[in-house]
Structures are given as C-alpha cells and as structure tokens.
Design an enzyme around this catalytic site. Structure first.
Site, PDB file in Angstrom:
ATOM      1  N   HIS A 157       0.832  -1.208   0.000  1.00  0.00           N
ATOM      2  CA  HIS A 157       0.000   0.000   0.000  1.00  0.00           C
ATOM      3  C   HIS A 157       0.866   1.258   0.000  1.00  0.00           C
ATOM      4  O   HIS A 157       0.480   2.280  -0.571  1.00  0.00           O
ATOM      5  CB  HIS A 157      -0.892   0.028   1.238  1.00  0.00           C
ATOM      6  CG  HIS A 157      -2.092  -0.866   1.148  1.00  0.00           C
ATOM      7  ND1 HIS A 157      -3.243  -0.494   0.495  1.00  0.00           N
ATOM      8  CD2 HIS A 157      -2.321  -2.101   1.643  1.00  0.00           C
ATOM      9  CE1 HIS A 157      -4.137  -1.465   0.593  1.00  0.00           C
ATOM     10  NE2 HIS A 157      -3.604  -2.461   1.278  1.00  0.00           N
ATOM     11  N   ASP A 191      -7.277  -1.981  -1.321  1.00  0.00           N
ATOM     12  CA  ASP A 191      -8.331  -2.740  -0.655  1.00  0.00           C
ATOM     13  C   ASP A 191      -9.657  -2.209  -1.195  1.00  0.00           C
ATOM     14  O   ASP A 191      -9.899  -0.989  -1.171  1.00  0.00           O
ATOM     15  CB  ASP A 191      -8.291  -2.529   0.860  1.00  0.00           C
ATOM     16  CG  ASP A 191      -7.041  -3.102   1.501  1.00  0.00           C
ATOM     17  OD1 ASP A 191      -6.375  -3.942   0.877  1.00  0.00           O
ATOM     18  OD2 ASP A 191      -6.737  -2.692   2.640  1.00  0.00           O
ATOM     19  N   GLU A 204      -6.804 -12.439   1.837  1.00  0.00           N
ATOM     20  CA  GLU A 204      -7.752 -11.342   2.039  1.00  0.00           C
ATOM     21  C   GLU A 204      -8.539 -11.109   0.754  1.00  0.00           C
ATOM     22  O   GLU A 204      -7.960 -10.688  -0.254  1.00  0.00           O
ATOM     23  CB  GLU A 204      -7.016 -10.053   2.425  1.00  0.00           C
ATOM     24  CG  GLU A 204      -6.218 -10.156   3.715  1.00  0.00           C
ATOM     25  CD  GLU A 204      -5.375  -8.930   3.991  1.00  0.00           C
ATOM     26  OE1 GLU A 204      -4.929  -8.771   5.142  1.00  0.00           O
ATOM     27  OE2 GLU A 204      -5.139  -8.135   3.054  1.00  0.00           O
ATOM     28  N   HIS A 221      -7.947  -7.529  -0.969  1.00  0.00           N
ATOM     29  CA  HIS A 221      -6.621  -6.953  -1.244  1.00  0.00           C
ATOM     30  C   HIS A 221      -6.100  -7.349  -2.634  1.00  0.00           C
ATOM     31  O   HIS A 221      -6.031  -8.528  -2.966  1.00  0.00           O
ATOM     32  CB  HIS A 221      -5.621  -7.414  -0.188  1.00  0.00           C
ATOM     33  CG  HIS A 221      -4.253  -6.835  -0.350  1.00  0.00           C
ATOM     34  ND1 HIS A 221      -3.862  -5.678   0.268  1.00  0.00           N
ATOM     35  CD2 HIS A 221      -3.186  -7.255  -1.078  1.00  0.00           C
ATOM     36  CE1 HIS A 221      -2.606  -5.404  -0.065  1.00  0.00           C
ATOM     37  NE2 HIS A 221      -2.184  -6.351  -0.889  1.00  0.00           N
TER      38      HIS A 221
END
Length: 251
Positions: A140, A147, A229, A232
């Site tokens: 990130h 996300d 996730e 993500h």
C-alpha cells in the site's frame, strides 16, 4: 524498554524517510477522484471504523491516492461495472508508512479493545504481524496495492457505522456486522480470520459469486488478489519505493 523486532524496523524506516515528506504528491501519484469520480470511496483508516478504532497518522483526508497507472486501470474496471448497476468501492489505497508504524505499536501495546475484537475475533492482536495479517512493509505504501469491494447501486446502502453500537464480529451474518454499504462478501473488510481468505469454504453460493466477480473484474485489469484477504489486490511489477507523505485534502 528499547523497541525490538518489527517495531524497531518500522521506527528506523520511518525516521529515515520522514525528512523526504513533501506537501505535493510525488510525480506519479494522483487522487483517484480526479481520474474517476464515480468510484465510491470509504477510506477506513481516515475514521474510526477500523481495527484500531481511530484515524491513523497520515490520513488527514478520506481520499484514495494511487499511481496514475493504477488509477487508469481502476477507471477501466469501473467502466465495465457501471452499466451493470455495480461500482467499485475503495477501502484503502496509498498508505503512509507512519500509519503502519502506528498499527504495529497498537498491536504490541497489550490492550485488547472492542474494535480490535470485532476485526480479530480469534487472534490476539500481538500475533497479527507474525501471522501475516498485517505487514511491516506494505505494498500500500508504494501506491500499487488496494483494498476494495463491490457495491450494488440499486441496493439500500444507506446504513452508516455507529461507533456506539455493539456490532457482532466480522465473521457474523451480514445483518449483524458493522454496515459497509457493499455486497455481502461473507466477512467484513479487514477481517483477520480464515473465513476472509478468498477461497474460504464456509460461504454461501452468493458470497462465493461476489468474491469470484471481484477477482475477475480486477484480474482483467492486471491486478492480483492476495489469497489471505478477499479485498486486497496489487499490481505486479510496479516500483518498490515506499512513501510517507500524508493523505491531504484535494486542492
């Protein structure tokens, strides 16, 4: 007591790059809203609806900032969704390194909180980094990781997060979880649980369909999902430089 392990690493990294912080965005970064204002944004670390329970350092505005290439790919994905009554919804984009240092400090303070247990129902907070649910060095912070989720535009997405309400944890049925104004992916965003793994088995057919849809939409634009996730995604082959500039309001 001196900081050790991952916390010491994060503090050293932060101290090393803070002097490079500047008010303007680096040349390759853009506000996603300037590229496609139709993409919904709910930048969770800019508010209290997250596992720490408060805004994180560096999030001075609830704005999605990404590299220009990422922004254009998201715009292309959105152009295919809108005619179908769907939209992307950004939950986190560029993340300043200082925010990661705050996450690490929170995980090691020894205090379990209501917000933390809502997001981490079966895992002690001090184990989140060790188990890989939070990374000391995050994609990130390069502007190339995201996300996000999907929204049905015709659905009633009016429910808002109430910090005073006692919501069920992130693995509970959608009606009991904190509202996210999105389709039901089977868990809430940022849920540290095996049920949040993209290919988790304990899902309804509809939840599985939405996860597959999100992965397919992003894959068509070159993004790769992180299997642990469902929310993500990252763009392979992008720069490795991490940044600490703050997320400030658009001018």
């Amino acid at each position: 007591m001196a900081a050790r392990g991952p916390l010491r690493y994060a503090l050293i990294l932060l101290a090393a790059i803070v002097p490079a912080c500047a008010a303007a965005l680096p040349a390759d970064f853009v506000y996603l809203r300037d590229i496609d204002p139709t993409i919904i944004q709910d930048i969770r670390y800019a508010g209290s609806n997250n596992f720490v329970g408060r805004p994180l350092p560096g999030y001075e505005a609830a704005e999605c900032i990404v590299t220009r290439d990422v922004a254009l790919r998201l715009k292309a994905a959105q152009s295919g969704l809108r005619p179908r009554g769907l939209s992307l919804k950004m939950l986190d984009c560029y993340r300043p390194v200082r925010a990661i240092a705050e996450m690490l400090a929170w995980s090691q303070d020894g205090v379990e909180t209501t917000a933390g247990r809502r997001y981490n129902p079966r895992i002690a907070k001090q184990d989140l980094f060790r188990l890989g649910y939070i990374a000391v060095r995050s994609g990130h912070s390069t502007g190339a990781a995201l996300d996000l989720t999907l929204v049905e535009l015709a659905a009633d997405n009016s429910a808002v997060f109430d910090p005073a309400k006692d919501y069920a944890d992130c693995t509970a049925p959608v009606a009991l979880r904190a509202p996210e104004g999105s389709v039901d992916m089977g868990t809430g965003y940022d849920c540290s649980d095996v049920k949040a793994h993209t290919a988790a088995q304990d899902l309804t057919p509809e939840q599985r369909r939405w996860r597959n849809e999100l992965v397919a939409v992003m894959a068509r634009q070159g993004f790769v999902n992180y299997a642990g996730e469902w929310w993500h995604f990252s763009l392979p082959g992008t720069g490795a430089t991490t940044y600490v500039f703050p997320i400030r309001p658009r001018r």
